[in-house]
Design an enzyme around this catalytic site. Structure first.
Site, PDB file in Angstrom:
ATOM      1  N   CYS A   1       0.823  -1.224   0.000  1.00 54.61           N
ATOM      2  CA  CYS A   1       0.000   0.000   0.000  1.00 54.61           C
ATOM      3  C   CYS A   1       0.850   1.263   0.000  1.00 54.61           C
ATOM      4  O   CYS A   1       1.857   1.358   0.693  1.00 54.61           O
ATOM      5  CB  CYS A   1      -0.969  -0.018   1.169  1.00 54.61           C
ATOM      6  SG  CYS A   1      -2.097  -1.438   1.129  1.00 54.61           S
TER       7      CYS A   1
ATOM      8  N   GLU B   1      -3.128  -4.647  15.392  1.00 53.77           N
ATOM      9  CA  GLU B   1      -3.114  -3.279  14.853  1.00 53.77           C
ATOM     10  C   GLU B   1      -4.528  -2.715  14.938  1.00 53.77           C
ATOM     11  O   GLU B   1      -5.510  -3.441  14.774  1.00 53.77           O
ATOM     12  CB  GLU B   1      -2.676  -3.281  13.388  1.00 53.77           C
ATOM     13  CG  GLU B   1      -1.199  -3.482  13.197  1.00 53.77           C
ATOM     14  CD  GLU B   1      -0.774  -3.307  11.752  1.00 53.77           C
ATOM     15  OE1 GLU B   1       0.430  -3.229  11.521  1.00 53.77           O
ATOM     16  OE2 GLU B   1      -1.636  -3.251  10.870  1.00 53.77           O
TER      17      GLU B   1
ATOM     18  N   SER C   1      -1.518   0.442  12.931  1.00 54.02           N
ATOM     19  CA  SER C   1      -1.096   0.299  11.548  1.00 54.02           C
ATOM     20  C   SER C   1      -0.186   1.461  11.180  1.00 54.02           C
ATOM     21  O   SER C   1      -0.307   2.563  11.720  1.00 54.02           O
ATOM     22  CB  SER C   1      -2.321   0.289  10.632  1.00 54.02           C
ATOM     23  OG  SER C   1      -1.945   0.489   9.285  1.00 54.02           O
TER      24      SER C   1
END
Length: 553
Positions: A191, A442, A468
């Site tokens: 990502c 997370e 995260s």
């Protein structure tokens, strides 16, 4: 060669016969055996293209005289595992992957490894295995995803998580949520922000365990295929020269990586993974040392989620090597450490320059004078806690507010979504540590939802779990000792005042010692049921977040 244990002499005729059953000739069997560890699966977007890169690696190894022997590992997509039971398995998977690589390499007497990876826990697990095995090894990532485009702006995964909060607050409609959902993750790759996966891929490059370009070349570029082929070539050079991971993974290399991390404003998860890799390499790396590096290293890159730039922008500005060259100018990293190129850091950086100073700031004009991560201590975190200070709004650097206490992420998320959290609150999520969760989940959903609702500038969140890399705001994680082992976070009650002072590195529960003693006498340990034998075993052996959540031997 280690492989001689499995292939040479009369007693190994049965072993050779099994290799011949796989189609290998005598002259191939005689070659060095190079394990190509391929973390491909069809679930993780950062891994869906790894088979393509694996072919390039294997062809290169073969072309340079080795016998490539490919085998897989598991991998979890943290985004898909987020905010449900699945996230309990994410951090524990790091130890499972590390062990699986060791098992395969030792069982088959492999001579060297190319470790093909891309996302979150898989990257440090591969590095831990390399350090533990200490045979010639090189890490190669699948590369970052490109940012998406929506309404003329670059967006990424964090935007869709925050869109959920905006929708909850009535700030956008369903059609806008769907539009962001469809645009934010446009390609394969890890990502696009400086989240955990990309941070760790940059760390592999900064440590010297991966080739220059590993952290930033986008997944969809042909340059990534060329880098994979170079990894195959360089692993054969490492084998020839006898260069092993522990010659690269020295204390100085870890301090270099930490400085690069602070300059980049990377994920707080590096504060778990760098010490864990160091532990496998026989190097002690403490939170205090990492915090000291942050205090002296300027924050040079404003990357998503705290800033507007994405990994493709960092690549265009010269990548990790350009950041390292800038830090080397002022002696903020050690240029004498060895890398998988066979050359030192300084030799790799010859001729490297920054090509876009809006992405990589000059040392005398940083985004912040200190690095991206801070370690907070106090009665609420005697062994330390971690915050991504580069992603905290200025008005939240010092904050005091009433505790809103939740045992577990689900209860906190439910309260946030029901708009029960108010400006000024300090949300406390406990029993989410390595042992308590177990698995140290997370928590992107609660942090992103608060941000989407516009509360990240007035609400803090504290947990013995973790966040995260896509989280932003006053999100303080890794609180140690954790609630499950009797840490003070277990004694916090609704309405208690919690004092946060990030510049002073302080996290304090404003409750008298007498009252805390009364609460401790009444406290009973709480370990949530797992319904998983794997998680039960993990809980039994895992250490605290302050120690990298490694296994206690």
């Amino acid at each position: 060669m280690k492989s001689s244990l499995a292939k040479e002499g009369l007693a190994r005729a049965p072993h050779r016969s099994l290799l011949k059953a796989s189609g290998f000739t005598d002259w191939e069997i005689a070659r060095p055996w190079i394990g190509v560890v391929n973390a491909y699966n069809s679930i993780i977007p950062g891994h869906t293209h790894l088979n393509r890169l694996a072919e390039g690696i294997k062809n290169s190894v073969y072309g340079h005289g080795g016998l490539p022997l490919e085998f897989p590992t598991i991998g979890i997509c943290d985004g898909i595992a987020m905010n449900h039971e699945g996230m309990k398995f994410s951090l524990p998977s790091r130890e499972l992957i590390r062990d699986s690589v060791e098992v395969m390499a030792r069982a088959h007497a492999l001579d060297a490894l190319v470790l093909l990876t891309n996302c979150d826990k898989i990257i440090p697990a591969m590095a831990m295995a390399a350090a533990e095995l200490n045979i010639p090894a090189i890490v190669i990532s699948g590369g970052p995803m490109l940012a998406g485009r929506h309404k003329g702006k670059d967006i990424d995964l964090s935007n869709i998580f925050e869109a959920v909060g905006k929708r909850t607050a009535g700030l956008i409609d369903d059609a806008e949520v769907e539009a962001v959902e469809n645009a934010c993750c446009p390609t394969c790759g890890s990502c696009a922000g400086m989240f955990t996966a990309n941070t760790m891929n940059c760390m592999m490059e900064a440590l010297g365990l991966a080739l220059p370009g590993n952290g930033t070349i986008p997944a969809v570029l042909s340059a990534r295929d060329r880098l994979a082929k170079e990894a195959g070539r360089y692993v054969m050079m490492l084998l020839e020269k006898g260069i092993r991971p522990r010659q690269i993974l020295t204390k100085r290399a870890f301090l270099n990586a930490a400085a690069v991390d602070m300059a980049l404003g990377g994920s707080t998860n590096t504060m778990l993974h760098l010490p864990a890799v160091a532990h496998s390499a026989g190097v002690e790396l403490t939170l205090a040392e990492l915090d000291a590096i942050s205090a002296r290293t300027p924050h040079l890159c404003s990357m998503s989620p705290g800033g507007s730039h994405h990994i493709q922008d960092l690549y265009g500005a010269g990548g990790v090597q350009a950041v390292m060259a800038r830090l080397l100018e002022k002696g903020l990293i050690d240029g004498g450490t060895l890398t998988v190129t066979g050359r030192t850091v300084a030799e790799n950086l010859e001729g490297v320059t920054v090509t876009d100073e809006t992405v990589i700031r000059p040392l005398d004009d940083p985004y912040h004078a200190q690095g991206g991560i801070a370690v907070l201590r106090g009665n609420l975190a005697l062994d330390g806690s971690v915050v991504k200070q580069s992603a905290v709004a200025p008005e939240m650097m010092v904050h005091s507010g009433p505790a809103r206490v939740f045992d577990g992420e689900e209860a906190a998320t439910e309260a946030i979504m029901a708009e029960k959290i108010r400006s000024g609150d300090v949300v406390v999520i406990r029993y989410e540590g390595p042992k308590g969760g177990p698995g140290m989940r997370e928590m992107l959903t609660p942090t992103a939802t608060l941000a989407g609702m516009g509360l990240d500038r007035s609400v803090a969140l504290i947990t013995d779990g973790r966040f995260s890399g896509a989280s932003r705001g006053a999100s303080i994680g890794h609180v140690s000792p954790e609630a499950a082992t009797g840490g003070l976070i277990a004694l916090v009650e609704e309405g208690d005042t919690i004092e946060i002072d990030i510049p002073a590195r302080r996290l304090h529960l404003a409750v008298s010692d007498e009252e805390l003693q009364r609460r401790r006498q009444a406290w009973q340990p709480r370990l949530p049921e797992t319904k998983s034998s794997f998680l039960d075993r993990y809980r039994a052996f895992v250490t605290s977040g302050a120690q990298g959540a490694v296994f206690d031997r």
